[in-house]
Structure formats: C-alpha cells, structure tokens
Design a protein around this motif. Structure first.
Motif, mmCIF file in Angstrom:
data_model
loop_
_atom_site.group_PDB
_atom_site.id
_atom_site.type_symbol
_atom_site.label_atom_id
_atom_site.label_comp_id
_atom_site.label_asym_id
_atom_site.label_seq_id
_atom_site.Cartn_x
_atom_site.Cartn_y
_atom_site.Cartn_z
ATOM 1 N N LEU A 1 0.886 -1.216 -0.104
ATOM 2 C CA LEU A 1 0.064 0.010 -0.139
ATOM 3 C C LEU A 1 0.795 1.060 0.088
ATOM 4 O O LEU A 1 2.006 1.324 0.663
ATOM 5 N N ASP A 2 0.475 2.364 -0.688
ATOM 6 C CA ASP A 2 0.843 3.895 -0.644
ATOM 7 C C ASP A 2 -0.221 4.641 -0.148
ATOM 8 O O ASP A 2 -1.390 4.368 -0.261
ATOM 9 N N ALA A 3 0.464 5.635 0.399
ATOM 10 C CA ALA A 3 -0.453 6.680 0.973
ATOM 11 C C ALA A 3 0.274 8.084 0.669
ATOM 12 O O ALA A 3 1.559 8.504 0.567
ATOM 13 N N ALA A 4 -0.501 9.180 0.463
ATOM 14 C CA ALA A 4 -0.153 10.365 -0.446
ATOM 15 C C ALA A 4 -1.194 11.503 0.150
ATOM 16 O O ALA A 4 -2.453 11.380 0.583
ATOM 17 N N LEU A 5 -0.476 12.718 0.047
ATOM 18 C CA LEU A 5 -1.068 13.987 0.314
ATOM 19 C C LEU A 5 -0.280 15.165 -0.836
ATOM 20 O O LEU A 5 0.477 15.058 -1.091
ATOM 21 N N GLN A 6 -1.403 16.020 -1.048
ATOM 22 C CA GLN A 6 -1.244 17.049 -1.898
ATOM 23 C C GLN A 6 -1.963 18.225 -1.580
ATOM 24 O O GLN A 6 -3.187 18.141 -1.244
ATOM 25 N N PHE A 7 -1.158 19.344 -1.335
ATOM 26 C CA PHE A 7 -1.880 20.743 -0.933
ATOM 27 C C PHE A 7 -1.209 21.736 -1.742
ATOM 28 O O PHE A 7 -0.354 21.995 -2.123
ATOM 29 N N GLU A 8 -2.198 22.654 -2.106
ATOM 30 C CA GLU A 8 -2.005 23.793 -2.930
ATOM 31 C C GLU A 8 -2.708 25.021 -2.259
ATOM 32 O O GLU A 8 -3.679 24.995 -1.808
ATOM 33 N N THR A 9 -1.712 25.939 -2.026
ATOM 34 C CA THR A 9 -2.210 27.417 -1.522
ATOM 35 C C THR A 9 -2.710 28.205 -2.540
ATOM 36 O O THR A 9 -2.767 28.096 -3.589
ATOM 37 N N LYS A 10 -3.322 29.120 -1.943
ATOM 38 C CA LYS A 10 -4.001 30.270 -2.808
ATOM 39 C C LYS A 10 -2.990 30.932 -3.595
ATOM 40 O O LYS A 10 -3.410 31.623 -4.650
ATOM 41 N N SER A 11 -1.600 31.145 -3.275
ATOM 42 C CA SER A 11 -0.669 31.684 -4.112
ATOM 43 C C SER A 11 -0.151 30.648 -5.072
ATOM 44 O O SER A 11 0.991 31.047 -5.278
ATOM 45 N N ASP A 12 -0.554 29.440 -5.231
ATOM 46 C CA ASP A 12 -0.247 28.553 -6.262
ATOM 47 C C ASP A 12 1.021 27.837 -5.775
ATOM 48 O O ASP A 12 1.693 27.042 -6.689
ATOM 49 N N TRP A 13 1.508 27.931 -4.456
ATOM 50 C CA TRP A 13 2.442 26.980 -4.114
ATOM 51 C C TRP A 13 1.935 25.591 -3.865
ATOM 52 O O TRP A 13 0.569 25.416 -3.419
ATOM 53 N N LEU B 1 9.930 7.260 1.598
ATOM 54 C CA LEU B 1 9.169 8.776 1.558
ATOM 55 C C LEU B 1 9.743 9.753 0.665
ATOM 56 O O LEU B 1 10.886 10.060 0.456
ATOM 57 N N GLN B 2 8.865 10.372 0.069
ATOM 58 C CA GLN B 2 9.055 11.442 -0.974
ATOM 59 C C GLN B 2 8.350 12.806 -0.763
ATOM 60 O O GLN B 2 7.147 12.684 -0.603
ATOM 61 N N LEU B 3 9.065 13.942 -0.504
ATOM 62 C CA LEU B 3 8.525 15.056 -0.081
ATOM 63 C C LEU B 3 8.904 15.988 -1.282
ATOM 64 O O LEU B 3 10.069 16.001 -1.555
ATOM 65 N N GLY B 4 7.868 16.821 -1.595
ATOM 66 C CA GLY B 4 8.170 17.971 -2.900
ATOM 67 C C GLY B 4 7.433 19.239 -2.491
ATOM 68 O O GLY B 4 6.294 19.297 -2.062
ATOM 69 N N VAL B 5 7.982 20.105 -3.224
ATOM 70 C CA VAL B 5 7.388 21.586 -3.126
ATOM 71 C C VAL B 5 7.628 22.216 -4.560
ATOM 72 O O VAL B 5 8.752 22.047 -5.407
ATOM 73 N N ALA B 6 6.691 22.897 -5.071
ATOM 74 C CA ALA B 6 6.534 23.201 -6.345
ATOM 75 C C ALA B 6 6.032 24.576 -6.622
ATOM 76 O O ALA B 6 4.935 24.993 -5.702
ATOM 77 N N LYS B 7 6.139 25.529 -7.684
ATOM 78 C CA LYS B 7 5.444 26.516 -7.940
ATOM 79 C C LYS B 7 5.569 26.939 -9.445
ATOM 80 O O LYS B 7 6.614 26.447 -9.933
ATOM 81 N N LYS B 8 4.421 27.390 -9.832
ATOM 82 C CA LYS B 8 4.350 27.501 -11.493
ATOM 83 C C LYS B 8 3.940 29.103 -11.599
ATOM 84 O O LYS B 8 3.021 29.690 -10.855
ATOM 85 N N TRP B 9 4.731 29.637 -12.277
ATOM 86 C CA TRP B 9 4.415 31.068 -12.884
ATOM 87 C C TRP B 9 4.023 31.084 -14.252
ATOM 88 O O TRP B 9 4.447 30.277 -15.243
#
Length: 359
Positions: A178-190, A238-246
């Motif tokens: 089994l795998d488990a995951a989360l993804q969160f996007e802020t109002k500033s697109d982070w 475990l994989q952790l990531g942070v992204a931003k799109k302009w």
C-alpha cells in the motif's frame, strides 16, 4: 552480440535470486521505483507536488483530483542496449467532483534469454539443441483512489499494489503493498506533496522450482547449493516535494519543483545514516501557450568511490520535450546525459490522451 549479452544477463538474473529473495533488503521491487511518464523523467522525477494527470496514480495519487475528464497514458522505454523493455499503461476516471479512481500496469522484462544450463550433457557432449529460450519479467498492478478533504486545497490518495515477478520456470513470486499520499495547494499557487511508498512494507512470497534451481546452481561453479529464502520485504520510502508555477504574459509558463527522496536504510545516497538516506531531485518545465514544453532536471545524487579510493558525488541529468494539442500529448525524455552516473542512456516516450477524443 545481443545473444552474448542476454546469456550474461541471464546468469546474473539467476544468481540474483539468492540475493534478492532475502527476508529484508535495502533494494527490493526496484522496478517499481524507476518512474513513469517521459514528462516526469525530463524533470528528474521531481513531480510529487505538481503531478496532476493520469500519471499521478503512480507519483502521488492525491494529484488525480485535478483531472477534469478521463485520461489514458502509455509509455515505452528500452534499457541495457535494448535488451530490456519497460512498458506502462494507465487509465484514470473521475467519479465525481471529490473522488477519482485510476488503474495502472507496469512491465519490466527481458525476453528471449538463452538457457544454456543443459548445453552440456552428463557425458560432456555439447548439444546446441538443448539450448532453450525463456523470459524474465516483473509486473506491477496498481489501483488508486483519491479524495478531496474539507480543507480547501488538500487532497489525499492511496494505492493498492499487486506485484508479480517471474523468472522463467525457475522462480516466481506474488507481492502486495500500500501507498499513501497527500497534496496541498495554497491560494498563492504553491504546491506541496507527500508520497509514502510501501507503508505496510510490501511483502513478496517466492515459489522456487527446486529442480530447476539445482540445475542453475550446479551450472555455476562455486555457488551455494542451498535454496534462498522465499520471502522478501520492501522497506518503506518517503518522498517530499514543493513546487511553484508562474505564468508570464499569458503565453509562457515556468514550473519548478524540488523533491527529497528518503529510504529508511543506509545506502550510498548523498546524505546517508544508519536510520535513513536521502537524495534530492530538481526539475524545471518551460511551457509555451500550453502547446510546447521543454524540461530539464537533475537527480539521483550518489556518493561514488573512484578506482583510486577517492570519493565523488555523481548525479543523473535529464532533458525532455513535449507537445500537446487537442487532448493529445506526446513526451520524450533522454536520461543520464553525459558520463555523470553509472546508469546507461535511455530514450523514453510516452503518450497521453484525454477521453474526449473518443466521444
């Protein structure tokens, strides 16, 4: 030349049974960690936070919530001078605005391997008619489910995996995890992503043909005649990531992401301890009018011991391009450019189709 390479690879694979089928291994079911989608390969697999299409079922199932319609994805890659083939197919379907399901299948295999264990009979005579062919293949089947949480921008996802590994008539295994995951996007697109693979420690049970195994171990001088263990456990990752799109002037876009990949074992990753090891990955995607994409990335940073005993840090560079038009997206990636790591060059192609094309 290919026949010779396959013979050598065959021997290595068979000897590897006794190494890979131990109770706990640092590296197990590694074909499930190669990755999918040429677009992701172009960014050095740094997509855990930003993945948002059918391929999110592999990278981070929580990202499936960003799908607006059904999607299909196909990929093919050749490894080891075209001796090994790596293939992937996936389908994702939104159930409603708050939940999505997906299914994917992976095959990593080597076909038409020469079995020369019976080449010489009991009298010492060579009979080429006694040579046969077989295949060795690893299969991974994943069912993904994603759901939106009451907190705006926060999504969760889970994977249920079935692993099937076959080495000709010599050995085979079934595995589950089994795998488990989360993804969160802020109002500033982070964008932020967390992917925990094999959280239950994926379990493989091997069935070894004792008669065939005796032929293998007897054919290789000096090898242990005892059967290996028949259970194999894949440790969590475990994989952790942070992204931003302009977006610039409505036509140009820039997506950047940095990931941190952890293994709970001591390895040759650039940061390593007895408890856990970590290697970073970073990727950039330049887009024009959501039609043409150019990608670069760097990952798999490893500590490498040179022949003179000195240590250095190696990494795997990647580049890729993509084209998207009316629901059809074609991507290409070239991995391991230059001589920066021990891996071989690989050309990866993938195709993604929106279901609207079939309506």
């Amino acid at each position: 030349m290919n026949c010779l390479k396959k013979t050598v690879l065959f021997t290595l694979l068979l000897l590897g049974i006794s190494l890979s089928a131990q109770t706990v291994r640092k590296y197990s079911n590694e074909f499930m960690n190669i990755g999918v989608d040429a677009a992701a390969f172009g960014m050095a697999n740094a997509v855990v936070a930003s993945t948002s299409d059918v391929n999110a079922g592999y990278w981070n199932p929580a990202g499936l919530l960003k799908l607006e319609d059904n999607q299909i994805s196909l990929m093919h890659a050749a490894y080891f001078a075209n001796i090994a083939s790596y293939d992937y197919a996936a389908f994702a379907m939104p159930l409603d605005k708050e939940s999505v399901v997906a299914f994917s299948a992976i095959r990593f295999g080597v076909d038409d391997i020469l079995n020369t264990t019976q080449l010489i009979d009991d009298q010492g005579n060579i009979d080429y008619n006694r040579i046969s062919l077989f295949s060795t293949a690893d299969y991974g089947f994943t069912f993904s489910y994603a759901r939106a949480l009451p907190l705006d921008g926060l999504n969760v996802g889970v994977n249920a995996k079935v692993i099937r590994r076959i080495i000709g008539d010599f050995a085979s295994s079934w595995g589950f995890g089994l795998d488990a995951a989360l993804q969160f996007e802020t109002k500033s697109d982070w964008q932020f992503g967390v992917m925990a693979r094999d959280i239950t420690t994926t379990f493989n049970a091997w069935n070894i043909n004792e008669e065939k195994f005796a032929e293998i171990s007897g054919a290789v001088e000096g090898q242990n005649q005892e059967l290996p263990e028949t259970t194999e456990i894949t440790l969590p990752k475990l994989q952790l990531g942070v992204a931003k799109k302009w977006v610039f002037h409505y036509d140009f876009s820039l997506l950047t992401e940095v990931d941190f990949n952890f293994r709970f074992a001591e390895t040759n990753d650039v940061f390593s301890s007895s408890f856990a090891s970590m290697t970073p990955a970073a990727g950039v995607e330049f887009g024009y009018i959501d039609l043409v994409f150019v990608r670069v990335g760097a990952g798999n940073f490893q500590n490498i011991t040179q022949l003179d005993g000195s240590d250095s840090v190696g990494f795997q560079p990647n580049i890729g391009v993509g084209f998207k038009y009316k629901g059809i997206q074609v991507d290409y990636a070239l991995t391991d450019i230059g001589d920066q790591s021990a891996a071989l060059y690989s050309n990866v192609f993938s195709l993604k189709l929106d279901w609207s094309l079939f309506r």
